[in-house]
Design a protein around this motif. Structure first.
Motif, short mmCIF file in Angstrom:
data_model
loop_
_atom_site.label_atom_id
_atom_site.label_comp_id
_atom_site.label_asym_id
_atom_site.label_seq_id
_atom_site.Cartn_x
_atom_site.Cartn_y
_atom_site.Cartn_z
N ILE A 384 0.83 -1.21 0.00
CA ILE A 384 0.00 0.00 0.00
C ILE A 384 0.86 1.25 0.00
O ILE A 384 0.66 2.17 -0.80
CB ILE A 384 -0.95 0.00 1.22
N VAL A 385 1.82 1.30 0.92
CA VAL A 385 2.68 2.48 1.02
C VAL A 385 3.52 2.65 -0.24
O VAL A 385 3.74 3.77 -0.71
CB VAL A 385 3.56 2.40 2.28
N GLN A 386 3.98 1.53 -0.81
CA GLN A 386 4.77 1.61 -2.04
C GLN A 386 3.95 2.23 -3.17
O GLN A 386 4.49 2.99 -3.99
CB GLN A 386 5.26 0.22 -2.44
N LYS A 387 2.66 1.94 -3.21
CA LYS A 387 1.81 2.54 -4.23
C LYS A 387 1.73 4.05 -4.05
O LYS A 387 1.74 4.81 -5.04
CB LYS A 387 0.41 1.92 -4.18
N VAL A 388 1.65 4.49 -2.81
CA VAL A 388 1.62 5.94 -2.55
C VAL A 388 2.94 6.57 -2.96
O VAL A 388 2.97 7.63 -3.61
CB VAL A 388 1.33 6.23 -1.06
N MET A 404 -6.96 12.24 -2.45
CA MET A 404 -7.08 11.82 -3.84
C MET A 404 -6.53 10.41 -4.03
O MET A 404 -7.16 9.56 -4.68
CB MET A 404 -6.30 12.83 -4.71
N ILE A 405 -5.38 10.13 -3.44
CA ILE A 405 -4.75 8.82 -3.60
C ILE A 405 -5.53 7.76 -2.82
O ILE A 405 -5.70 6.63 -3.29
CB ILE A 405 -3.28 8.88 -3.13
N ALA A 406 -6.02 8.13 -1.63
CA ALA A 406 -6.81 7.19 -0.83
C ALA A 406 -8.06 6.76 -1.59
O ALA A 406 -8.44 5.58 -1.59
CB ALA A 406 -7.18 7.82 0.51
N ASP A 407 -8.72 7.71 -2.24
CA ASP A 407 -9.91 7.37 -3.04
C ASP A 407 -9.53 6.45 -4.20
O ASP A 407 -10.27 5.51 -4.53
CB ASP A 407 -10.55 8.66 -3.58
N GLU A 408 -8.39 6.71 -4.80
CA GLU A 408 -7.92 5.88 -5.92
C GLU A 408 -7.67 4.45 -5.47
O GLU A 408 -7.91 3.49 -6.22
CB GLU A 408 -6.64 6.49 -6.48
N LEU A 409 -7.19 4.30 -4.22
CA LEU A 409 -6.87 2.97 -3.69
C LEU A 409 -8.03 2.36 -2.89
O LEU A 409 -7.87 1.27 -2.33
CB LEU A 409 -5.63 3.06 -2.80
N TYR A 410 -9.16 3.08 -2.82
CA TYR A 410 -10.33 2.62 -2.06
C TYR A 410 -9.99 2.37 -0.59
O TYR A 410 -10.36 1.36 0.01
CB TYR A 410 -10.93 1.35 -2.69
N LEU A 411 -9.25 3.34 0.00
CA LEU A 411 -8.82 3.22 1.39
C LEU A 411 -9.28 4.44 2.19
O LEU A 411 -9.47 5.53 1.63
CB LEU A 411 -7.30 3.10 1.48
#
Length: 495
Positions: A384-388, A404-411
């Motif tokens: 997860i962190v690597q994706k960020v 924005m990134i959390a929404d993209e990752l559904y988190l």
């Protein structure tokens, strides 16, 4: 919560009647004082607070209106009900000007008094709700300040809300203990107008944090007065003194490092409880060392490191205190270079433990820097962190935010922020700024682009903001960085 009431009337029977006319306690009020005149009332107010004053108009020496006006001039705050033996418009007018809640004619009508008291209680509850909301907002802003997430405008608004000056130096302070002890400390701090308090951690984490404006010497003297007042020897954790508001996060980081040392490496702490705040023989600049690490030039880092060790030698630090300082230096290196592996981290901690001289400690950190320079050390993050991290590395020029990134990752954004900071040791905004500024360093050294062009290319719309951020992290301006390191830059480790 019981609201405190003081009754003032020169007639004893009136006071007794007022005490009995309403079920005060059932209504949420406690009669804490009955007074026969203004002097007696002021004697009580000088040492106690009240929420509601019920006073007669006609009294010897000072009437009820004068009592309220004088109390307000002295800084006492409470709601007021005025009682009078007759209806007098001039008194009603003056009372309205002073914010008196109601003007009741004697003999007091029980129902009218009841309705007035109930309305005052509703006002209290609404006011306390608004104050709680305001305090929650202020504490959220303080947390954002400690996490390096406030911009200059937001910081100025925060200081205006607290009615404080913006001038430093600043020191983050933490004390742990029971809820009752921390609440007593909070009362002491508020009484002394120490307003930058984080009290919401008292019940959840068992500690109180606040930001002190002043020097370490002044702070130490002040903490001693609190201990004397409370009759307790307290365990204070004190961060580094910083001159600029935007570097308060570094002071808070030192508190967290001390707390981690207490929990995981207690043998590295000085034996004296007084030394838990950090050796104060000389004001060592961890901030300058962090800025050197951010610059990334090997010679600059080695120079700053040598300066700190020279200071420790010249001020005769013993090995115990030196190990304490070196722990902080090492954790700063580990924070700036999160690719350090767990095995290298543990190896360095063991080396700090076993070192017996300042020279050994100096050599230990020099060896660590050489390892970072010689090897490409990779410490993988969670998926997860690597994706960020990948998002930031590829899209840092864009107007990115964690939501924005959390929404993209559904988190959940809060969960993602906590996980990201745990693994990278930076908040998302800090990490984004670090990536952008490192890209700016490369462009300054390897291209002829102007400051404006570089600012725009790395994602900053405002050149002044870019320059301030660059100087905050590196300690020098973009122009000075280019002039000083162009052709003379040896990277420690490209991150």
């Amino acid at each position: 919560m019981m609201y405190k009431v003081m009754l003032v009337d020169d007639e004893y029977m009136i006071l007794e009647g007022l005490k009995q006319i309403l079920p005060w306690e059932n209504l949420g009020f406690e009669i804490v004082k009955t007074a026969r005149n203004a002097n007696e009332a002021f004697a009580y107010l000088s040492e106690h607070t009240i929420d509601l004053l019920v006073t007669d108009i006609t009294m010897p020496e000072m009437n009820g209106i004068e009592l309220v006006r004088t109390a307000q001039l002295l800084g006492y705050h409470f709601s007021t009900i005025i009682l009078s033996g007759y209806q007098e418009f001039e008194y009603v007018k003056k009372g309205m000007q002073l914010g008196v809640k109601n003007y009741l004619v004697k003999p007091v009508d029980k129902q009218e008094l009841l309705e007035t008291v109930q309305k005052i209680k509703e006002d209290f509850i609404e006011q306390h709700h608004l104050e709680a909301q305001q305090q929650a907002y202020l504490e959220t802003s303080l947390i954002r300040w400690l996490n390096d997430e406030l911009n200059e405008r937001e910081f100025q608004e925060l200081m205006e809300a607290y009615e404080l000056g913006i001038k430093g130096p600043y020191i983050a302070v933490q004390v742990s203990g029971s809820v009752s002890l921390l609440e007593n400390i909070t009362d002491c701090l508020i009484k002394d107008q120490q307003q930058l308090l984080l009290t919401n951690w008292i019940h959840t984490e068992g500690h109180l944090v606040w930001i002190y404006q002043g020097t370490h010497q002044d702070l130490t003297a002040y903490l001693l007065t609190i201990e004397k007042e409370l009759g307790n020897q307290l365990e204070w954790l004190i961060g580094e003194m910083v001159d600029e508001w935007q570097n308060v996060y570094e002071s808070f980081e030192k508190i967290q490092q001390i707390a981690a040392m207490k929990n995981f490496y207690p043998d590295l702490l000085p034996t004296s409880q007084l030394e838990l705040t950090g050796p104060r023989k000389v004001e060592l600049s961890f901030l300058s060392f962090n800025q050197a690490l951010m610059i990334g030039d090997s010679k600059t880092i080695e120079c700053e490191l040598t300066t700190i060790f020279d200071e420790m030698v010249s001020h005769h630090y013993d090995p115990e205190d030196a190990r304490y300082i070196v722990f902080f230096l090492f954790t700063d290196i580990a924070r700036q270079y999160p690719t350090i592996t767990n095995s290298l981290y543990d190896e360095t901690i063991q080396g700090i433990r076993n070192s017996q001289t300042i020279n050994e400690l100096h050599h230990l950190l020099e060896s660590l820097l050489l390892k970072l320079k010689a090897e490409v050390i990779e410490k993988p993050f969670s998926d997860i962190v690597q994706k960020v991290v990948d998002y930031v590395q590829s899209d840092y020029q864009q107007d990115l935010n964690l939501k924005m990134i959390a929404d993209e990752l559904y988190l959940n954004v809060v969960y993602l922020g906590q996980l990201f900071k745990k693994e990278t040791r930076y908040s998302f905004s800090q990490y984004l700024n670090h990536v952008r500024i490192r890209k700016a360093q490369q462009l300054l050294l390897n291209t002829g682009k102007t400051i404006n062009e570089i600012s725009e290319e790395i994602g900053y719309n405002n050149t002044n903001y870019f320059s301030k951020m660059f100087k905050k992290l590196n300690g020098i301006t973009p122009k000075d960085f280019r002039e000083q390191y162009h052709g003379e830059y040896t990277v420690l480790l490209r991150k």
